[in-house]
Design an enzyme around this catalytic site. Structure first.
Site, PDB file in Angstrom:
ATOM      1  N   ASP A 121       0.814  -1.209   0.055  1.00 22.42           N
ATOM      2  CA  ASP A 121       0.429  -0.310   0.073  1.00 22.42           C
ATOM      3  C   ASP A 121       1.075   1.301   0.132  1.00 22.42           C
ATOM      4  OD1 ASP A 121      -2.525   0.965  -0.083  1.00 22.42           O
ATOM      5  OD2 ASP A 121      -3.269   1.595   2.481  1.00 22.42           O
ATOM      6  N   HIS A 128      -3.858  14.224   0.580  1.00 25.13           N
ATOM      7  CA  HIS A 128      -3.744  13.223   1.673  1.00 25.13           C
ATOM      8  C   HIS A 128      -2.799  13.908   2.559  1.00 25.13           C
ATOM      9  CE1 HIS A 128      -5.571  10.092   4.112  1.00 25.13           C
ATOM     10  NE2 HIS A 128      -4.392   9.260   3.899  1.00 25.13           N
ATOM     11  N   GLU A 193     -10.671   4.454   2.743  1.00 27.95           N
ATOM     12  CA  GLU A 193     -10.071   4.950   2.954  1.00 27.95           C
ATOM     13  C   GLU A 193     -10.061   4.753   0.614  1.00 27.95           C
ATOM     14  OE1 GLU A 193      -5.580   5.215   5.267  1.00 27.95           O
ATOM     15  OE2 GLU A 193      -5.941   3.993   3.245  1.00 27.95           O
ATOM     16  N   GLU A 195      -9.124   4.384  -2.802  1.00 27.78           N
ATOM     17  CA  GLU A 195      -7.745   4.366  -3.805  1.00 27.78           C
ATOM     18  C   GLU A 195      -8.058   3.479  -5.181  1.00 27.78           C
ATOM     19  OE1 GLU A 195      -4.668   2.185  -1.127  1.00 27.78           O
ATOM     20  OE2 GLU A 195      -5.353   3.365   0.589  1.00 27.78           O
ATOM     21  N   ASP A 227      -9.144   0.920   1.531  1.00 31.87           N
ATOM     22  CA  ASP A 227      -7.738   0.134   3.083  1.00 31.87           C
ATOM     23  C   ASP A 227      -8.548   0.815   3.638  1.00 31.87           C
ATOM     24  OD1 ASP A 227      -6.058  -1.347   3.551  1.00 31.87           O
ATOM     25  OD2 ASP A 227      -4.746   0.633   3.469  1.00 31.87           O
ATOM     26  N   ARG A 231      -8.820   3.846  12.396  1.00 31.99           N
ATOM     27  CA  ARG A 231      -7.666   5.067  13.050  1.00 31.99           C
ATOM     28  C   ARG A 231      -7.350   5.083  14.297  1.00 31.99           C
ATOM     29  NH1 ARG A 231      -6.385   6.258   8.096  1.00 31.99           N
ATOM     30  NH2 ARG A 231      -8.291   6.658   6.746  1.00 31.99           N
ATOM     31  N   GLN A 234      -4.576   2.635  14.628  1.00 28.12           N
ATOM     32  CA  GLN A 234      -3.333   3.121  14.413  1.00 28.12           C
ATOM     33  C   GLN A 234      -2.741   3.751  15.189  1.00 28.12           C
ATOM     34  OE1 GLN A 234      -4.413   4.219  10.024  1.00 28.12           O
ATOM     35  NE2 GLN A 234      -2.657   5.206   9.942  1.00 28.12           N
ATOM     36  N   LYS A 247      -4.873  -1.878   9.597  1.00 25.39           N
ATOM     37  CA  LYS A 247      -5.221  -2.145   8.314  1.00 25.39           C
ATOM     38  C   LYS A 247      -5.553  -3.654   7.676  1.00 25.39           C
ATOM     39  CE  LYS A 247      -3.762   2.968   7.086  1.00 25.39           C
ATOM     40  NZ  LYS A 247      -4.865   2.908   6.293  1.00 25.39           N
ATOM     41  N   THR A 251     -10.038  -5.846   3.221  1.00 28.00           N
ATOM     42  CA  THR A 251      -9.324  -4.652   2.182  1.00 28.00           C
ATOM     43  C   THR A 251     -10.021  -5.604   0.791  1.00 28.00           C
ATOM     44  OG1 THR A 251      -6.982  -4.283   2.675  1.00 28.00           O
ATOM     45  CG2 THR A 251      -7.507  -3.529   0.688  1.00 28.00           C
ATOM     46  N   GLU A 367      -9.879  13.137   7.242  1.00 27.73           N
ATOM     47  CA  GLU A 367      -9.943  13.911   6.294  1.00 27.73           C
ATOM     48  C   GLU A 367     -10.968  15.355   6.287  1.00 27.73           C
ATOM     49  OE1 GLU A 367      -7.513  13.842   2.893  1.00 27.73           O
ATOM     50  OE2 GLU A 367      -7.467  11.846   3.238  1.00 27.73           O
TER      51      GLU A 367
END
Length: 424
Positions: A121, A128, A193, A195, A227, A231, A234, A247, A251, A367
């Protein structure tokens, strides 16, 4: 065929690859999307109407994954797509035969289209990276290496799942800033996320880097990728080695792989701002500067449990573009192999969260909500700082411009289930 001439993600100019079955007792098989149908490739082989080098590629497409076809490089898939394009045209003499090889997409159950040996990844959107950096380092959001090197980490291939697969809210260690010790519990800051997934085609031998000029010859095609990220887990675990349990629980990939050949009309020049460091020589090439960027629109939608119960349509959370990527797919691949790392057919890259600079282009809730501080209001009166149980996230992607047919990527969908009640 009629459905390919109507508004569709899969016109005859697209012909994306997939793996599917029509009954849970059937063995998975390879297919190609056309309109609202799938060309059953083993059935096409049995029909005996494909000859020459396209037949050789077709033979490699009759297993339960696309790995064998991927390993042969772009010429093999191009030969097969060219022949399919001829067979599927309205009025082709083989039309009655190929009609017997078509399966409605509505009757298909899809599988991850490749045996993914490894998953990397990346972190390729500077917008970002800057937005995330501001949450932790307001005065210095980007670390010094970001503009010099494509940043990535090795993810977990075994937990990559196909669109439509629901997953349980993950458990993990978290630690509140005012707590003396961490605790084990379900993630409270679950995120998505948006992607782009990048499937490898032919591999490279161990010890032999892939140069920029030939990097795209090793790429089979692109898909959509979510993904999912915890948070809070993490934040506690990522130092000093980076993401781990935050993570590796799920996925999601879309079923369809759109080839680089199909994306040719949507290639754009790639450049680096004159105020930024220019790429080192091994990450630079005339071909990459001329056409390394891909004009691929990316969208995130949410459907909450309440919206679903009330029959309300999903609502858009963000809209961005793959041109927002600071690094191209060729640069990611060239950097990945510069130390001699060997990639194999079916390996998968994630681009990293594809956020843009415009308002509404932030491609993750962390975000959009400034770290959960400013919840996103939804039209039905709900709001989201992070994902709640029952939330369904839908990723969509497409390429379109005047003078070219729209090329769609389908959808990548996943729904958050409550944390499993199994005993620890």
């Amino acid at each position: 065929m009629t459905s390919a001439n109507e508004s569709t993600d899969f016109p005859i100019q697209n012909l994306p690859f997939c793996v599917f079955r029509t009954d849970h007792d059937e063995t998975a098989r390879c297919g190609v999307g056309i309109g609202d149908q799938i060309v059953d490739l083993p059935a096409l082989k049995q029909a005996g109407i494909v000859k020459g080098s396209a037949y050789d590629a077709l033979q490699l497409s009759c297993g339960t994954t696309l790995n064998e076809l991927m390993a042969m490089g772009p010429d093999a898939s191009a030969q097969l797509r060219q022949t399919l394009s001829q067979l599927l045209r309205a009025g082709a003499k083989e039309e009655p035969v190929i009609a017997g090889c078509l399966v409605p997409q509505s009757k298909a159950t899809f599988s991850v289209p490749a045996n993914i040996g490894d998953y990397t990844d990346f972190y390729a959107s500077i917008h970002h990276a800057t937005n995330i950096g501001k949450l932790f380092r307001p005065d210095n959001p980007l670390l010094p290496n970001y503009r010099w090197v494509p940043i990535g980490y090795h993810g977990r291939a075994s937990s990559i799942v196909i669109s439509g697969t629901d997953f349980h809210r993950p458990l993990g260690q978290t630690k509140s800033p005012d707590a003396d010790t961490p605790t084990l519990g379900p993630s409270r800051r679950l995120d998505y996320e948006l992607e782009v997934g990048i499937y490898m085609g032919k591999g490279n031998p161990l010890g032999q880097p892939v140069p920029m000029d030939s990097a795209e010859e090793h790429i089979f095609g692109l898909c959509l990728l979510n993904d999912w990220s915890a948070r809070d887990i993490q934040a506690w675990e990522y130092q000093p080695l980076g993401p781990f349990l935050a993570k590796s629980f799920a996925t999601t990939v879309s079923p369809w792989i759109v080839t680089m050949e199909a994306l040719a009309p949507f290639r754009q020049n790639w450049s680096r701002a004159s105020t930024d460091p220019q790429p080192l020589a091994y990450l630079d090439a005339d071909r990459n500067r001329a056409s390394g960027a891909i004009d691929l629109v990316l969208e995130v939608l949410i459907e909450t449990a309440q919206m679903r119960a009330n029959g309300e349509a999903p609502v858009r959370l963000s809209l961005s573009n793959f041109t927002d990527s600071y690094w191209t797919v060729a640069q990611m691949l060239a950097h990945h192999t510069i130390n001699g790392c060997n990639l194999t057919a079916g390996d998968l890259f994630g681009s990293g969260t594809m956020s843009g600079s415009a308002e509404g282009s932030q491609a993750a809730l962390i975000e959009l909500t400034s770290g959960g501080v400013n919840p996103v209001p939804l039209p039905n009166g709900e709001a989201r700082s992070f994902l709640e149980d029952g939330d369904r996230v839908i990723l969509r992607g497409w390429c379109e411009r005047d003078g070219a047919c729209r090329i769609g990527f389908g959808e990548a969908i996943g729904t958050v289930l409550p944390q499993s009640q199994g005993k620890l």
